[in-house]
Design a protein around this motif. Structure first.
Motif, PDB file in Angstrom:
ATOM      1  N   GLN A 129       0.823  -1.214   0.000  1.00 34.82           N
ATOM      2  CA  GLN A 129       0.000   0.000   0.000  1.00 34.82           C
ATOM      3  C   GLN A 129       0.853   1.258   0.000  1.00 34.82           C
ATOM      4  O   GLN A 129       0.463   2.278  -0.578  1.00 34.82           O
ATOM      5  CB  GLN A 129      -0.937   0.003   1.215  1.00 34.82           C
ATOM      6  N   THR A 133       1.177   2.171  -6.197  1.00 33.38           N
ATOM      7  CA  THR A 133      -0.120   2.842  -6.362  1.00 33.38           C
ATOM      8  C   THR A 133      -0.823   2.435  -7.655  1.00 33.38           C
ATOM      9  O   THR A 133      -2.021   2.661  -7.798  1.00 33.38           O
ATOM     10  CB  THR A 133       0.074   4.372  -6.378  1.00 33.38           C
ATOM     11  N   ASP A 134      -0.102   1.843  -8.576  1.00 29.84           N
ATOM     12  CA  ASP A 134      -0.678   1.400  -9.839  1.00 29.84           C
ATOM     13  C   ASP A 134      -1.538   0.164  -9.587  1.00 29.84           C
ATOM     14  O   ASP A 134      -1.016  -0.900  -9.223  1.00 29.84           O
ATOM     15  CB  ASP A 134       0.440   1.083 -10.836  1.00 29.84           C
ATOM     16  N   ARG A 135      -2.825   0.299  -9.800  1.00 31.24           N
ATOM     17  CA  ARG A 135      -3.735  -0.804  -9.500  1.00 31.24           C
ATOM     18  C   ARG A 135      -3.486  -2.028 -10.377  1.00 31.24           C
ATOM     19  O   ARG A 135      -3.638  -3.167  -9.932  1.00 31.24           O
ATOM     20  CB  ARG A 135      -5.191  -0.344  -9.647  1.00 31.24           C
ATOM     21  N   ALA A 184      -4.834  -2.752  -2.774  1.00 30.77           N
ATOM     22  CA  ALA A 184      -3.561  -3.103  -2.147  1.00 30.77           C
ATOM     23  C   ALA A 184      -3.774  -3.957  -0.905  1.00 30.77           C
ATOM     24  O   ALA A 184      -3.040  -4.919  -0.662  1.00 30.77           O
ATOM     25  CB  ALA A 184      -2.779  -1.844  -1.795  1.00 30.77           C
TER      26      ALA A 184
END
Length: 224
Positions: A129, A133-135, A184
């Motif tokens: 997390q 940050t890129d899903r 995340a």
């Protein structure tokens, strides 16, 4: 269609054939929706992108049709299959039975080298997390962990079934990825699962695997 990092588990055994390389390359693009549902697949374009030639691509597409990732129509060509949300219950039913089995088998049967590898994967998954940050990258990490656990179970037939079902589940994830909160956190659930496997705690590993599958279905249904 741009190339993406492979989703496959760590390589073992002999080097893959050209057909295997084409299969993995196309499969992973289909799973992550880099090839969109309903999009046509062009043999020549794929062969050029993958550097494998047309024959391996055609062999790969035949395998992918069996995986329900592509569909071929006479005189029309081959297309990526649609993502049908109504399949979620069926996929989850299979995964709820077999994911715990794979996790418990991995906890009992994994070699020492495999446990060390999974321990490293657990460390790499901790704190995602704060670092990622890129899903889509998070989802790739999720797929990687699943495939490593399936391989660690030591049953290639079970591994094959679960990879196919996880592929279909991941396509559903991708469809709703921007709307699902706490991606995340979902991926970081794997830390406890990997640790249970490494420590040989079969019952705990099975329970955590089941909770993860149930949580996936719940998260998707919450945004429908």
């Amino acid at each position: 269609m741009s190339a993406a990092p492979a989703l496959s588990a760590s390589p073992q055994g002999p080097p893959p054939s050209l057909a295997d390389r084409a299969y993995v390359g196309i499969r992973d693009r289909l799973v992550m929706l880099d090839i969109r549902p309903g999009e046509p697949l062009n043999d020549d374009v794929l062969a050029q992108e993958l550097g494998t030639g047309r024959t391996p691509v055609r062999e790969a597409l035949k395998r992918l049709e069996g995986d329900r990732l592509v569909v071929a129509y006479p005189r029309r060509g081959t297309f990526a299959t649609a993502v049908d949300i109504t399949d979620l219950a069926h996929i989850s039913e299979i995964r709820a039975e077999l994911e715990p089995l794979a996790a418990s088998r991995a906890a009992r049967n994994a070699t020492q080298a495999c446990r060390e590898h999974l321990s490293g994967l657990a460390r790499d998954t901790t704190g995602l997390q704060a670092r990622v940050t890129d899903r889509r990258e998070l989802l790739r990490r999720d797929v990687q962990v699943h495939r490593e656990v399936y391989r660690a179970a030591g049953n290639p037939h079970l591994e094959d079934i679960l990879v196919r079902q996880d592929n279909l589940a991941t396509r559903i994830w991708c469809l709703f990825l921007d709307r699902i909160p706490a991606v995340a956190g979902h991926v970081e659930e794997h830390v406890a699962l990997l640790e249970a496997i490494v420590e040989g705690e079969a019952e705990r590993a099975a329970r955590l695997a089941l909770e993860h599958v149930v949580g996936f279905e719940r998260a998707v249904r919450a945004v429908l």
